[in-house]
Design a protein around this motif. Structure first.
Motif, PDB file in Angstrom:
ATOM      1  N   LEU A  69       0.733  -1.151  -0.145  1.00 56.38           N
ATOM      2  CA  LEU A  69       0.009   0.019  -0.098  1.00 56.38           C
ATOM      3  C   LEU A  69       0.843   1.222  -0.087  1.00 56.38           C
ATOM      4  CD1 LEU A  69      -2.700  -1.237   2.737  1.00 56.38           C
ATOM      5  CD2 LEU A  69      -2.890  -1.077   0.139  1.00 56.38           C
ATOM      6  N   ARG A  70       0.248   2.309  -0.208  1.00 54.89           N
ATOM      7  CA  ARG A  70       0.928   3.545  -0.471  1.00 54.89           C
ATOM      8  C   ARG A  70       1.252   3.991   1.087  1.00 54.89           C
ATOM      9  NH1 ARG A  70      -0.971   8.798   0.122  1.00 54.89           N
ATOM     10  NH2 ARG A  70      -3.019   8.162   0.190  1.00 54.89           N
ATOM     11  N   THR A  71       0.557   3.555   2.003  1.00 61.19           N
ATOM     12  CA  THR A  71       0.978   4.070   3.577  1.00 61.19           C
ATOM     13  C   THR A  71       2.005   3.207   4.326  1.00 61.19           C
ATOM     14  OG1 THR A  71      -0.901   2.558   4.148  1.00 61.19           O
ATOM     15  CG2 THR A  71      -1.453   5.037   3.721  1.00 61.19           C
ATOM     16  N   ASP A  72       2.455   2.174   3.484  1.00 65.01           N
ATOM     17  CA  ASP A  72       3.420   1.228   4.058  1.00 65.01           C
ATOM     18  C   ASP A  72       4.791   1.513   3.909  1.00 65.01           C
ATOM     19  OD1 ASP A  72       1.254  -0.490   4.440  1.00 65.01           O
ATOM     20  OD2 ASP A  72       1.839  -1.962   2.729  1.00 65.01           O
ATOM     21  N   HIS A  73       5.742   1.460   4.913  1.00 59.03           N
ATOM     22  CA  HIS A  73       6.882   1.958   4.912  1.00 59.03           C
ATOM     23  C   HIS A  73       8.052   0.843   4.787  1.00 59.03           C
ATOM     24  CE1 HIS A  73       5.817   6.053   5.879  1.00 59.03           C
ATOM     25  NE2 HIS A  73       4.787   5.504   6.849  1.00 59.03           N
ATOM     26  N   PRO A  74       9.068   0.943   3.999  1.00 57.15           N
ATOM     27  CA  PRO A  74      10.033  -0.235   3.764  1.00 57.15           C
ATOM     28  C   PRO A  74      10.698  -0.413   4.959  1.00 57.15           C
ATOM     29  CG  PRO A  74      10.717   1.692   2.570  1.00 57.15           C
ATOM     30  CD  PRO A  74       9.542   2.128   2.990  1.00 57.15           C
ATOM     31  N   VAL A  75      11.396  -1.612   5.333  1.00 59.39           N
ATOM     32  CA  VAL A  75      12.239  -1.974   6.296  1.00 59.39           C
ATOM     33  C   VAL A  75      13.478  -0.975   6.226  1.00 59.39           C
ATOM     34  CG1 VAL A  75      13.379  -3.764   7.592  1.00 59.39           C
ATOM     35  CG2 VAL A  75      11.111  -4.250   6.459  1.00 59.39           C
ATOM     36  N   MET A  76      13.738  -0.352   7.328  1.00 60.03           N
ATOM     37  CA  MET A  76      14.970   0.469   7.454  1.00 60.03           C
ATOM     38  C   MET A  76      15.845   0.104   8.362  1.00 60.03           C
ATOM     39  SD  MET A  76      13.999   2.954   5.208  1.00 60.03           S
ATOM     40  CE  MET A  76      14.974   4.147   5.658  1.00 60.03           C
ATOM     41  N   GLY A  77      17.130   0.396   7.967  1.00 63.00           N
ATOM     42  CA  GLY A  77      18.416  -0.067   9.095  1.00 63.00           C
ATOM     43  C   GLY A  77      19.125  -1.317   8.542  1.00 63.00           C
ATOM     44  N   ILE A  78      18.722  -1.896   7.435  1.00 63.98           N
ATOM     45  CA  ILE A  78      19.340  -3.104   6.741  1.00 63.98           C
ATOM     46  C   ILE A  78      20.596  -2.759   6.257  1.00 63.98           C
ATOM     47  CG2 ILE A  78      19.397  -5.029   5.546  1.00 63.98           C
ATOM     48  CD1 ILE A  78      16.429  -5.242   5.960  1.00 63.98           C
ATOM     49  N   GLN A  79      22.032  -3.006   6.527  1.00 62.12           N
ATOM     50  CA  GLN A  79      23.165  -2.645   6.016  1.00 62.12           C
ATOM     51  C   GLN A  79      23.929  -3.777   5.585  1.00 62.12           C
ATOM     52  OE1 GLN A  79      25.063  -0.185   8.402  1.00 62.12           O
ATOM     53  NE2 GLN A  79      23.628   1.466   8.509  1.00 62.12           N
ATOM     54  N   CYS A  80      24.755  -3.398   4.507  1.00 62.70           N
ATOM     55  CA  CYS A  80      25.766  -4.554   3.990  1.00 62.70           C
ATOM     56  C   CYS A  80      26.783  -4.832   4.834  1.00 62.70           C
ATOM     57  CB  CYS A  80      25.951  -4.513   2.460  1.00 62.70           C
ATOM     58  SG  CYS A  80      26.907  -5.798   1.567  1.00 62.70           S
ATOM     59  N   GLU A  81      27.629  -5.838   5.001  1.00 63.16           N
ATOM     60  CA  GLU A  81      28.783  -5.900   5.757  1.00 63.16           C
ATOM     61  C   GLU A  81      30.156  -5.603   4.892  1.00 63.16           C
ATOM     62  OE1 GLU A  81      28.799  -9.118   7.982  1.00 63.16           O
ATOM     63  OE2 GLU A  81      27.209  -8.724   9.205  1.00 63.16           O
ATOM     64  N   LYS A  82      29.758  -5.740   3.552  1.00 63.44           N
ATOM     65  CA  LYS A  82      30.930  -5.820   2.528  1.00 63.44           C
ATOM     66  C   LYS A  82      31.226  -4.364   2.497  1.00 63.44           C
ATOM     67  CE  LYS A  82      32.311  -6.679  -2.155  1.00 63.44           C
ATOM     68  NZ  LYS A  82      31.702  -7.370  -3.721  1.00 63.44           N
ATOM     69  N   ASN A  83      32.705  -4.112   2.555  1.00 62.62           N
ATOM     70  CA  ASN A  83      33.444  -2.910   2.473  1.00 62.62           C
ATOM     71  C   ASN A  83      33.864  -2.718   0.982  1.00 62.62           C
ATOM     72  OD1 ASN A  83      35.159  -0.273   2.487  1.00 62.62           O
ATOM     73  ND2 ASN A  83      35.901  -1.088   4.619  1.00 62.62           N
ATOM     74  N   PHE A  84      33.153  -2.058   0.275  1.00 66.46           N
ATOM     75  CA  PHE A  84      33.412  -1.642  -1.296  1.00 66.46           C
ATOM     76  C   PHE A  84      34.653  -1.022  -1.360  1.00 66.46           C
ATOM     77  CE2 PHE A  84      28.817  -2.793  -1.184  1.00 66.46           C
ATOM     78  CZ  PHE A  84      28.741  -3.648  -2.046  1.00 66.46           C
ATOM     79  N   ILE A  85      35.075   0.064  -0.576  1.00 66.91           N
ATOM     80  CA  ILE A  85      36.153   0.901  -0.930  1.00 66.91           C
ATOM     81  C   ILE A  85      37.523  -0.295  -0.705  1.00 66.91           C
ATOM     82  CG2 ILE A  85      37.416   2.713   0.052  1.00 66.91           C
ATOM     83  CD1 ILE A  85      34.894   3.914   1.092  1.00 66.91           C
ATOM     84  N   ASN A  86      37.550  -0.965   0.282  1.00 71.44           N
ATOM     85  CA  ASN A  86      38.712  -1.720   0.679  1.00 71.44           C
ATOM     86  C   ASN A  86      38.736  -2.877  -0.804  1.00 71.44           C
ATOM     87  OD1 ASN A  86      39.281  -0.367   2.939  1.00 71.44           O
ATOM     88  ND2 ASN A  86      38.367  -1.902   4.315  1.00 71.44           N
TER      89      ASN A  86
END
Length: 259
Positions: free
Chosen positions: A94-111
């Motif tokens: 629905l339009r009022t639903d909010h996505p799940v926040m706070g999920i982050q990837c552990e991979k360090n793309f810079i390194n």
């Protein structure tokens, strides 16, 4: 005067079975002349049902009339029938639903990117050359400025087919020299000396000059048969002299047969 009796008539002398021969027509047209031959050829080379189809066709039955929807294509039967009791796909959020926040990837793309760059093999720059002050670049490998072919193993080596050809030519020359020496021993031929060759060559050239001068003195207009014949004769003589001069100039050693 009384008419003659029927028994004494001159027509009685004609046989009773005699028939008058048919008179030839005064004019026979082109088509009337070959009419019989054309008919005979038509009957001879005629082929039955060659281009018009069979002579007799089967009459269609009145019962086989065209029916409605008889030529429509029928769809194949479906293997699976629709069932309303089957589970459906998840509904759209629905339009009022909010996505799940706070999920982050552990991979360090810079390194990871830095490690890939450090471990990668450096690319060698493509050799180019610049031939103008404006900086126009061209490929150096295909330019011919790099010694590419002289570094090959077979550079400067005579190919096999040329060596084979040279051997065959040398063998043929040896056979020819042996043949000449044998004929010289037998006395069948003799060699023309350099003085004789030079004398013959000078004589041919002098003769060519005389014929050429005579050719140049011909009239401009060649309007008679005798002039044409003379001009053709002079041209052939000059051509033969040029051929002989070329032979004597090309070959330094000349042999002639003894009579």
């Amino acid at each position: 005067m009384e008419p003659p009796c029927s028994s004494e008539s001159i027509y009685n002398l004609i046989p009773s079975d005699w028939k008058e021969p048919p008179q030839p027509p005064r004019y026979v047209g082109m088509y009337q002349l070959f009419k019989a031959a054309v008919k005979e050829d038509m009957q001879k080379f005629k082929t039955a049902v060659k281009t018009m189809g069979p002579a007799k066709l089967e009459i269609p039955s009145p019962k086989d009339f065209l029916k409605k929807h008889s030529k429509e294509k029928t769809l194949p039967p479906t293997e699976k029938k629709f069932d309303r009791s089957e589970p459906r796909k998840p509904p759209v959020p629905l339009r009022t639903d909010h996505p799940v926040m706070g999920i982050q990837c552990e991979k360090n793309f810079i390194n990871t990117n830095a490690a890939d760059v450090i471990m990668a093999v450096a690319k060698k720059p493509k050799p180019v050359y610049v031939d103008r002050r404006t900086g126009d670049k061209h490929d150096l490998e295909t330019s011919g400025l790099v010694p590419k072919y002289i570094n090959k193993k077979d550079y400067g080596v005579t190919p096999e087919y040329i060596c084979k050809r040279n051997k065959e030519a040398k063998k043929a020359q040896e056979e020819y020299d042996n043949y000449i020496q044998e004929n010289l021993r037998k006395g069948a031929i003799k060699r023309v000396s350099d003085e004789e060759r030079e004398a013959v060559l000078q004589g041919l050239k002098k003769k060519w000059e005389e014929v050429h001068k005579e050719f140049q003195s011909l009239s401009v207009f060649i309007d008679s048969i005798s002039k044409k014949i003379r001009k053709q004769k002079l041209e052939e003589e000059m051509k033969q002299l040029e051929h002989d001069i070329g032979v004597f100039e090309k070959h330094k050693i000349i042999y002639i047969a003894n009579k």
